[in-house]
Design a protein around this motif. Sequence first.
Motif, PDB file in Angstrom:
ATOM      1  N   HIS A  10       0.853  -1.186   0.000  1.00 24.57           N
ATOM      2  CA  HIS A  10       0.000   0.000   0.000  1.00 24.57           C
ATOM      3  C   HIS A  10       0.886   1.233   0.000  1.00 24.57           C
ATOM      4  CE1 HIS A  10      -3.577  -2.428   0.883  1.00 24.57           C
ATOM      5  NE2 HIS A  10      -2.761  -3.152   1.622  1.00 24.57           N
ATOM      6  N   TYR A  33      -2.875   9.646  -0.980  1.00 24.13           N
ATOM      7  CA  TYR A  33      -1.822   8.642  -0.924  1.00 24.13           C
ATOM      8  C   TYR A  33      -0.754   8.961  -1.954  1.00 24.13           C
ATOM      9  CZ  TYR A  33      -4.956   5.958   1.995  1.00 24.13           C
ATOM     10  OH  TYR A  33      -5.768   5.567   3.019  1.00 24.13           O
ATOM     11  N   ASP A  39       4.355   2.098   1.691  1.00 24.97           N
ATOM     12  CA  ASP A  39       4.391   2.083   3.153  1.00 24.97           C
ATOM     13  C   ASP A  39       5.098   0.800   3.588  1.00 24.97           C
ATOM     14  OD1 ASP A  39       3.915   1.990   5.875  1.00 24.97           O
ATOM     15  OD2 ASP A  39       1.830   2.652   5.716  1.00 24.97           O
ATOM     16  N   ARG A  42       3.961  -0.914   6.973  1.00 25.94           N
ATOM     17  CA  ARG A  42       2.736  -1.718   6.834  1.00 25.94           C
ATOM     18  C   ARG A  42       3.010  -2.997   6.052  1.00 25.94           C
ATOM     19  NH1 ARG A  42      -3.169  -0.034   4.268  1.00 25.94           N
ATOM     20  NH2 ARG A  42      -4.064  -2.114   4.483  1.00 25.94           N
TER      21      ARG A  42
END
Length: 113
Positions: A10, A33, A39, A42
């Motif tokens: 993501h 975003y 990321d 994550r």
Amino acid sequence: MNRIVHVPAHFCEVGKHEAVDYSDSPVWRKTGYSKSVVDSVRLAEDLQKAVATLNHDGFEVVSITPITSGDYDFKAILEAGGRGENGYGGYGYGYGFSYTQGLIVTAKRIQAV
């Protein structure tokens, strides 16, 4: 028996700091975003969950392969110019980049369930 798991990546949230009435410090507000920054925190957490689930189900990870995608952008400017204003000139630029779209986790069964 093998199992294949896809772990999607993501993009990072992007935003800005804004002044608010109820605080002396600016507050960060998400505006969307990133189009190029994954990321990684994550992604690592999601990978850990996938590996833990595979281990719990009696599988051992054999390999983790990144899936790489790419994107690009460009701009061209055309302006009047040249001899007697009859010609045109301009310039342009472009760039491309890649990012990790996700991970493919390959695992093999190590115990009968």
